[in-house]
Design a protein around this motif. Sequence first.
Motif, PDB file in Angstrom:
ATOM      1  N   ALA A  89       0.829  -1.331   0.040  1.00  0.00           N
ATOM      2  CA  ALA A  89      -0.018  -0.006  -0.028  1.00  0.00           C
ATOM      3  C   ALA A  89       0.915   1.254   0.015  1.00  0.00           C
ATOM      4  CB  ALA A  89      -1.176  -0.075   1.293  1.00  0.00           C
ATOM      5  N   LEU A  94      -5.273  -3.968  -3.488  1.00  0.00           N
ATOM      6  CA  LEU A  94      -4.645  -3.251  -2.426  1.00  0.00           C
ATOM      7  C   LEU A  94      -3.773  -2.089  -2.896  1.00  0.00           C
ATOM      8  CD1 LEU A  94      -3.780  -3.477   0.503  1.00  0.00           C
ATOM      9  CD2 LEU A  94      -1.562  -4.508  -0.399  1.00  0.00           C
ATOM     10  N   ILE A 111      -6.555   0.574  -3.668  1.00  0.00           N
ATOM     11  CA  ILE A 111      -7.185   1.249  -2.728  1.00  0.00           C
ATOM     12  C   ILE A 111      -6.149   2.357  -2.300  1.00  0.00           C
ATOM     13  CG2 ILE A 111      -7.923   0.999  -0.215  1.00  0.00           C
ATOM     14  CD1 ILE A 111      -8.909  -1.794  -1.044  1.00  0.00           C
ATOM     15  N   ALA A 112      -4.814   1.814  -2.040  1.00  0.00           N
ATOM     16  CA  ALA A 112      -4.127   3.012  -1.740  1.00  0.00           C
ATOM     17  C   ALA A 112      -3.872   3.943  -2.764  1.00  0.00           C
ATOM     18  CB  ALA A 112      -2.658   2.261  -1.611  1.00  0.00           C
ATOM     19  N   ALA A 144      -7.001   6.439  -2.138  1.00  0.00           N
ATOM     20  CA  ALA A 144      -6.412   7.338  -0.902  1.00  0.00           C
ATOM     21  C   ALA A 144      -5.610   8.428  -1.184  1.00  0.00           C
ATOM     22  CB  ALA A 144      -5.858   6.324   0.296  1.00  0.00           C
TER      23      ALA A 144
END
Lengths: 346, 346
Positions: free
Chosen positions: A233, A259, A262-263, A266
């Motif tokens: 991440a 993963l 999603i990082a 963010a």
Amino acid sequence: MADEPISEKKRPATLGDVARLAGVSASTVSRALSRPDLVNEATRERITWAVSRLGYIPHGAARALAGRGHRAVGVVIPSLRFGVFAELVETIQARLDEAGFGILLGHTGGDPEREYEQARALVERGVDALVLIGNAQQPRLLRLITDVGVPVVTAFDYDESSALPCVGVDNEAAGRCLAEHLLDQGYDEIAIITQPTLSNDRSGKRVDGVASALRQIGRAVRPEFLIECDGLAPSARDAMGALLGGEKRPRAVVCFSDLMAIAATAECRAQGIAVPGEIAIAGFSGIGLSDMVDPPLTSVRIPAVEIGDLIAERLLAHLMDRAAVGSALVAHELLLRESTGALREL
Amino acid sequence: MADEPISEKKRPATLGDVARLAGVSASTVSRALSRPDLVNEATRERITWAVSRLGYIPHGAARALAGRGHRAVGVVIPSLRFGVFAELVETIQARLDEAGFGILLGHTGGDPEREYEQARALVERGVDALVLIGNAQQPRLLRLITDVGVPVVTAFDYDESSALPCVGVDNEAAGRCLAEHLLDQGYDEIAIITQPTLSNDRSGKRVDGVASALRQIGRAVRPEFLIECDGLAPSARDAMGALLGGEKRPRAVVCFSDLMAIAATAECRAQGIAVPGEIAIAGFSGIGLSDMVDPPLTSVRIPAVEIGDLIAERLLAHLMDRAAVGSALVAHELLLRESTGALREL
DNA sequence: GATATTATTGCAAGCGCTTGCAGTTTGAAG
DNA sequence: CTTCAAACTGCAAGCGCTTGCAATAATATC
């Protein structure tokens, strides 16, 4: 009260101990345990009794040495930290366990060097078969495999021309499929965040797939839009930061794991960039969480459990009945979700 | 060109083959391999040459049988699908690998029955030591362990009164600490979403911890606010749905894994409930993703890597030098993030 | 030079279990 | 009552490697 062990203390009971207690020969006990049908019922019962009386546990190494095979298969993966590998391992373990096989694990951290070492260590440990990831083994490893003659199946990448039987998806098609979806949605500048493609043929093929889709419409992957990271991440987030900080911004980013996606999301959120709308983000693997995050993540599901099942099945067929093992192509699946929703007009 | 094997085909080379080729006795080869210092340098070189010439790979089972131990430790966990266990396994594997030990895996799915079976299967397979999760083993398992005399270390829960040496956090304190934080923030009706506490002592203790914090201020966990689920995302989300649909709504929900917390958050989002603000949600474990989601998740970090290291260290000390293994308490860490931010005045 | 050490190596005895082969027992067929 | 096959069991020979002990060779002590 009837539980006090006969022997003074330590030494675990052996076949011979059981035989003595049951008043038969070791051979008979051995047979009673592995081929019960060959032993008279009364005898067998006496033996069963002796076994539990002594808490006898067969000695695996001795069995293996005496010619029964080790009943274990080795699995060499990059890292359990990536959900798909954990799922694969768990599935294989569960299936093989039913047949009395155990599994030994090796981690490579994505290093081909270590892959060789780990595989070798497992062979040395006596595994009856090996599961490897992908179809880009070093020649050295391939040689070891043929020298030793262990059956091997590779996982996650289907490749007709693979030297080893393999069970997996068509990664190039998967990459292409995802890119085409993005293109359909109107996102035309596609960037990629990937694990190192040198040691990871799956990623390499996915890149090819994306490139191929782009080529269809006369475009290509810009070099600065292809970023490698370690797959975790934090580094994926940094990669997204780099993308965002560049001269030109991509309109869509495909990450080769959920993963990482999603990082990446963010990072966009932190920079106040709308996903989707300004930038679309897609992942790979379809982990359980991908539809629980905000926005729900478009992803290409790689059916790790199915792959594990097929592998275990093949392995067992070969181990038990010496059946030849063949390859199998399993289907990936495009999970359309909001993170690649409609492009917002700027 | 110099590579054609002497032997016709299959049979892998044995110690004897190497010995013959090198013109020495098998014992010498054996020693050259395991205690090089005992062998004359010239001889050793000849042996090394013969070894690579033949592609000799020592036979693990034979070694084990001849008294060197199997050089493997068994790890029995609920499931690799839970990140912490995957991390634990990977860490232990990496550390033991350096010392030439392999690891054998067993999954229980949280079923104590299977825990016994798997542990037994591993013992049978010859592991030199065992790693188990938590401190709530069945008596039967405990008996097996002492009968066989395998060293065992348990992971993730520290318990002074444990029968087995353990390395882990104080789960009760961890639960209490998280609850106190919630209370501080003004969230006073706390609900819990947990894995089944019957087969999971860690969860049980965390519940106790939360209850204890509540008791401090004269409250208690309402029965309907304690929900068990299988630990995976979908069922955790359902659990949250149930909580939200109940007579009275909790003001805060603590989930015993980050995965569940993220799922719970997803349910709130779907129902248009603000997190935090209307409901606070906290997780457990501190997986890498917990600060990448929206809102970033408050969590109690359980240092799986550190635990794995300590366990590997202990195991090795015991396996190599017969050192006694003792327990170790590792610190949990409260990761304060937005998901338990300030309560919004209603 | 003779004797005490020390460095190397070979011998042989297993480790605990499986299995081909042969002997024993039992019931059926002749 | 023999004769023979079928059903059980026991014998003994390893599987490939480690190791204590003894033998031999090389080096050191007086």
